[in-house]
Design an enzyme around this catalytic site. Structure first.
Site, mmCIF file in Angstrom:
data_model
loop_
_atom_site.group_PDB
_atom_site.id
_atom_site.type_symbol
_atom_site.label_atom_id
_atom_site.label_comp_id
_atom_site.label_asym_id
_atom_site.label_seq_id
_atom_site.Cartn_x
_atom_site.Cartn_y
_atom_site.Cartn_z
ATOM 1 N N ASP A 30 40.101 -25.907 -27.671
ATOM 2 C CA ASP A 30 41.191 -26.373 -28.524
ATOM 3 C C ASP A 30 40.906 -25.995 -29.972
ATOM 4 O OD1 ASP A 30 43.356 -28.133 -29.629
ATOM 5 O OD2 ASP A 30 43.399 -28.762 -27.535
ATOM 6 N N SER A 83 49.080 -27.828 -29.732
ATOM 7 C CA SER A 83 48.638 -28.054 -28.352
ATOM 8 C C SER A 83 49.788 -28.166 -27.366
ATOM 9 C CB SER A 83 47.835 -29.353 -28.261
ATOM 10 O OG SER A 83 46.607 -29.233 -28.900
ATOM 11 N N ASP A 173 48.864 -31.897 -40.309
ATOM 12 C CA ASP A 173 49.586 -30.632 -40.126
ATOM 13 C C ASP A 173 49.941 -30.028 -41.481
ATOM 14 O OD1 ASP A 173 49.492 -31.128 -37.403
ATOM 15 O OD2 ASP A 173 51.337 -32.315 -37.479
ATOM 16 N N ARG A 286 57.938 -33.994 -30.678
ATOM 17 C CA ARG A 286 56.797 -33.798 -29.777
ATOM 18 C C ARG A 286 56.450 -35.091 -29.031
ATOM 19 N NH1 ARG A 286 50.952 -30.922 -30.886
ATOM 20 N NH2 ARG A 286 49.729 -32.409 -29.703
ATOM 21 N N LYS A 361 42.370 -35.315 -25.437
ATOM 22 C CA LYS A 361 42.963 -34.041 -24.997
ATOM 23 C C LYS A 361 43.299 -34.045 -23.511
ATOM 24 C CE LYS A 361 42.581 -31.753 -28.939
ATOM 25 N NZ LYS A 361 43.758 -31.324 -29.706
ATOM 26 N N ASP A 430 39.188 -28.241 -32.640
ATOM 27 C CA ASP A 430 40.440 -28.798 -33.147
ATOM 28 C C ASP A 430 40.265 -30.182 -33.760
ATOM 29 O OD1 ASP A 430 43.412 -28.664 -33.335
ATOM 30 O OD2 ASP A 430 43.160 -30.517 -32.197
ATOM 31 N N HIS A 434 40.485 -30.879 -37.772
ATOM 32 C CA HIS A 434 41.526 -31.696 -38.416
ATOM 33 C C HIS A 434 40.969 -32.673 -39.444
ATOM 34 C CE1 HIS A 434 45.117 -30.498 -36.350
ATOM 35 N NE2 HIS A 434 44.672 -30.816 -35.151
ATOM 36 N N ASP A 471 44.130 -22.634 -27.339
ATOM 37 C CA ASP A 471 45.567 -22.948 -27.411
ATOM 38 C C ASP A 471 46.200 -22.598 -28.758
ATOM 39 O OD1 ASP A 471 44.166 -25.032 -28.682
ATOM 40 O OD2 ASP A 471 45.586 -26.573 -28.009
ATOM 41 N N HIS A 472 45.395 -22.485 -29.797
ATOM 42 C CA HIS A 472 45.871 -22.132 -31.151
ATOM 43 C C HIS A 472 44.662 -22.163 -32.058
ATOM 44 C CE1 HIS A 472 45.284 -26.334 -32.106
ATOM 45 N NE2 HIS A 472 45.975 -26.623 -31.009
ATOM 46 N N HIS A 501 46.344 -26.676 -38.041
ATOM 47 C CA HIS A 501 46.223 -25.486 -37.197
ATOM 48 C C HIS A 501 46.551 -24.261 -38.052
ATOM 49 C CE1 HIS A 501 47.509 -28.283 -33.660
ATOM 50 N NE2 HIS A 501 46.286 -28.529 -34.091
HETATM 51 O O1 LIG Z 1 46.589 -34.000 -33.281
HETATM 52 C C1 LIG Z 1 47.747 -33.590 -33.100
HETATM 53 O O2 LIG Z 1 48.679 -34.301 -32.757
HETATM 54 C C2 LIG Z 1 48.036 -32.122 -33.312
HETATM 55 C C3 LIG Z 1 48.228 -31.888 -34.779
HETATM 56 O O3 LIG Z 1 49.321 -32.593 -35.246
HETATM 57 O O4 LIG Z 1 46.991 -31.336 -32.803
HETATM 58 P P1 LIG Z 1 47.080 -30.715 -31.333
HETATM 59 O O5 LIG Z 1 48.357 -29.938 -31.268
HETATM 60 O O6 LIG Z 1 45.879 -29.794 -31.240
HETATM 61 O O7 LIG Z 1 47.044 -31.803 -30.364
HETATM 62 MN MN LIG Z 2 45.328 -27.979 -29.576
HETATM 63 MN MN LIG Z 3 45.138 -30.067 -33.259
#
Ligand SMILES: O=C(O)[C@@H](CO)OP(=O)(O)O
Ligand SMILES: [Mn+2]
Ligand SMILES: [Mn+2]
Length: 559
Positions: A30, A83, A173, A286, A361, A430, A434, A471-472, A501
């Site tokens: 990740d 993600s 973000d 999301r 995750k 990841d 963050h 994934d990114h 990201h």
């Molecule tokens: O933590 C999350 O919600 C996102 C960033 O906003 O990260 P990820 O897409 O890797 O889950």
């Molecule tokens: Mn991710």
């Molecule tokens: Mn992330």
């Protein structure tokens, strides 16, 4: 039956040359992109011998693939990957217009106001308040400010007379500290609405990681803090206005972790608790970080925390967040119909699957992988293992997270020979990226690399195949840069740390003793992206992907 009602033929054609029955490890790192080597590239700085050695297999067994923008169904090429869209593309093998884009389209055409969801909530406008709860930023991962602005305008033009916005500050973000500007923008919009006779105000707030936006049931206290502020109007911090609140609370916390606050009137009374007869919209598109709140708002028999007050409301999500649970029941925009995912096909074709990550995750390699669908396709064929994440810490404190535990579980699953596919997400790059803590992220990347090694070693032992990808991007670039790639400093001369990201491509590597001779990456899919991985994996299991899947990345040559 497929979700659109047509009969699906699940039988996959045999691959003309590639064998079945090889154990395949599918590793998703990740937040692991490819970027130029400098001191802010934590993957470069960290010792990552395993990933380095895979790279030496380029271009036949290592390459880069696209993981952002249109390649994963986002509105523009400036949209970084995330993600949800990343794992959706990896699992589904096709590119679906994602929530961000679908909401844009519905707002632009006005169709959002004609749907069942908006009608349902708008019946409260006459007597009740419209509450909008969500992430306040232009990050485009969970929500977007411009969409909120359009929704505020549209709802007020269609009869909403009293509106309360419950904000969650970002800093994950988008740059830390940017919350102040977003709140100012929102305040000026709400002031304009008030000039036009709409009683519109911010009612409560808090940082996304500390208030409301937990995921995969890691820590219900996060949701409870939000509930108390949003629904009950109770919070440890009370302010007369939200800009002041955010500025003040930032003295002791960053945007992601601001404590909950409520806005109060002259009599110290909260200006916007949720009451009987009100309408509530969660405006994040999301899914993962809205599901828990959606459950608290929607489920009669909810028992994860004491809600104390359960107002009779009409609730709609921006999207429906879980297609299997049909949660929430009402929504403003229909989610992408991610059907016929590779996981579902493979299970139908006898591929026994193991999936594992730690809580933060876990849903990525299960729920997102399977097209935002919770649960198993066939419990006899699948086993999903969740390793509990640490709760109540920021992961720079424990940057190794559960990487080795995930590695061990995957290793054991491989060595057991009970599974044909062993799929993991390794979160470190990841989750620690963050936090913006560069040193900790270096430690995180090393731990992730060690987990990859454990899994690859197990694959060596059973004569299997591995696919390692991401994934990114995230950990490969930890600073904001100008167009020519130079790090940027703020007014006070401080380096601007990038917690988000990125738009960088990610690596994909294949290998292992079970990989048939002559298998290599083709060079005629230079723009390949995450959605091309599913067909690739199906080939490595001995099958040809369905026709409408994005093309495989591999070919078999006679040598
Ligand atoms: O933590 C999350 O919600 C996102 C960033 O906003 O990260 P990820 O897409 O890797 O889950
Ligand atoms: Mn991710
Ligand atoms: Mn992330």
């Amino acid at each position: 039956m497929g979700s659109s009602g047509q009969q699906v033929s699940w039988k996959l054609a045999d691959h003309p040359t590639l064998p079945k029955g090889k154990t395949l490890a599918l590793i998703v790192l990740d937040g692991w992109g490819e970027y130029k080597p400098d001191e802010y590239n934590c993957i470069h700085v960290a010792q990552t011998p395993t990933m380095d050695s895979l790279k030496q297999g380029a271009p036949e067994k290592w390459r880069l693939i696209r993981a952002h923008g249109k390649a994963v169904g986002l509105p523009t090429e400036d949209d970084m990957g995330n993600s949800e869209v990343g794992h959706n593309a990896l699992g589904a093998g096709r590119i679906f217009a994602q929530g961000a884009k679908l909401v844009d389209i519905a707002l632009a055409s006005g169709k959002i106001y004609e749907g069942e969801g908006f009608k349902y909530i708008s019946e409260c406008f006459e007597k009740g308040t419209l509450h909008l709860i969500g992430l306040l930023s232009d990050g485009g991962v969970h929500s977007r400010l411009d969409q909120l602005q359009l929704l505020l305008k549209g709802a007020s033009e269609r009869g909403a007379k009293r509106i309360r916005v419950h904000i969650l500050t970002d800093g994950r973000d988008v740059l830390d500290g940017s919350s102040v500007g977003f709140v100012e923008t929102l305040e000026s919009d709400l002031a304009k609405l008030r000039e036009n006779g709409v009683d519109a105000r911010i009612a409560s707030g808090g940082g996304r990681m500390y208030v409301t936006m937990d995921r995969y049931e890691n820590d219900w206290d996060v949701v409870k803090r939000g509930w108390d502020a949003q629904v009950r109007g109770e919070a440890p911090h009370k302010f007369a206005n939200a800009v002041e609140a955010v500025k003040k609370l930032r003295e002791n916390a960053n945007d992601q972790y601001l404590p909950p606050f409520v806005i109060v009137d002259e009599n110290e009374k909260a200006v916007g608790p949720i009451e009987d007869g009100d309408a509530v919209v969660t405006f994040n598109f999301r899914a993962d970080r809205m599901v828990m709140l959606a459950k608290a708002l929607e489920h009669q028999d909810f028992d994860k925390f004491d809600r104390v007050k359960v107002p009779k409301i009409r609730y709609a999500g921006m999207l429906q967040y879980d297609g299997e649970l049909k949660l929430p029941g009402h929504y403003l925009v229909s989610p992408p119909e991610i059907d016929r995912t590779s996981g579902e096909y493979l299970v139908h074709n006898g591929v026994r699957t193991f999936a594992c990550s730690e809580t933060v995750k876990f849903g990525h390699v299960t729920f997102f992988w399977n097209g935002n669908r919770s649960g198993y396709f066939n419990p006899e064929m699948e086993e999903y293992v969740e390793i509990p994440s640490d709760v109540g810490i920021t992961f720079n404190v424990k940057p190794k997270m559960k990487a080795l535990e995930i590695g061990e579980k995957a290793r054991d699953a491989i060595l057991s020979r009970k599974f044909d596919q062993v799929r993991v997400n390794i979160p470190n790059g990841d989750m620690v990226g963050h936090t913006g803590d560069i040193q900790a992220t270096v430690v995180a990347c090393k731990a992730a690399d060690e987990a990859v090694k454990m899994i690859i070693d197990a694959i060596e032992q059973v004569g299997g195949i591995y696919v390692v990808t991401a994934d990114h991007g995230n950990a490969e670039d930890m600073v904001k840069r100008n167009k020519s790639g130079q790090p940027l400093y703020d007014k006070s001369g401080k380096l601007q740390i990038l917690t988000s990201h990125t738009c960088q491509p990610v690596p994909i590597a294949i290998g292992g003793p079970g990989l048939a001779a002559g298998v290599r990456f083709r060079n005629d899919v230079p723009d390949g992206g995450l959605a091309n991985v599913a067909a690739t994996v199906m080939n490595l299991h001995g099958y040809v992907a369905p026709n409408d899947y994005e093309p495989t990345l591999i070919e078999v040559v006679n040598n």
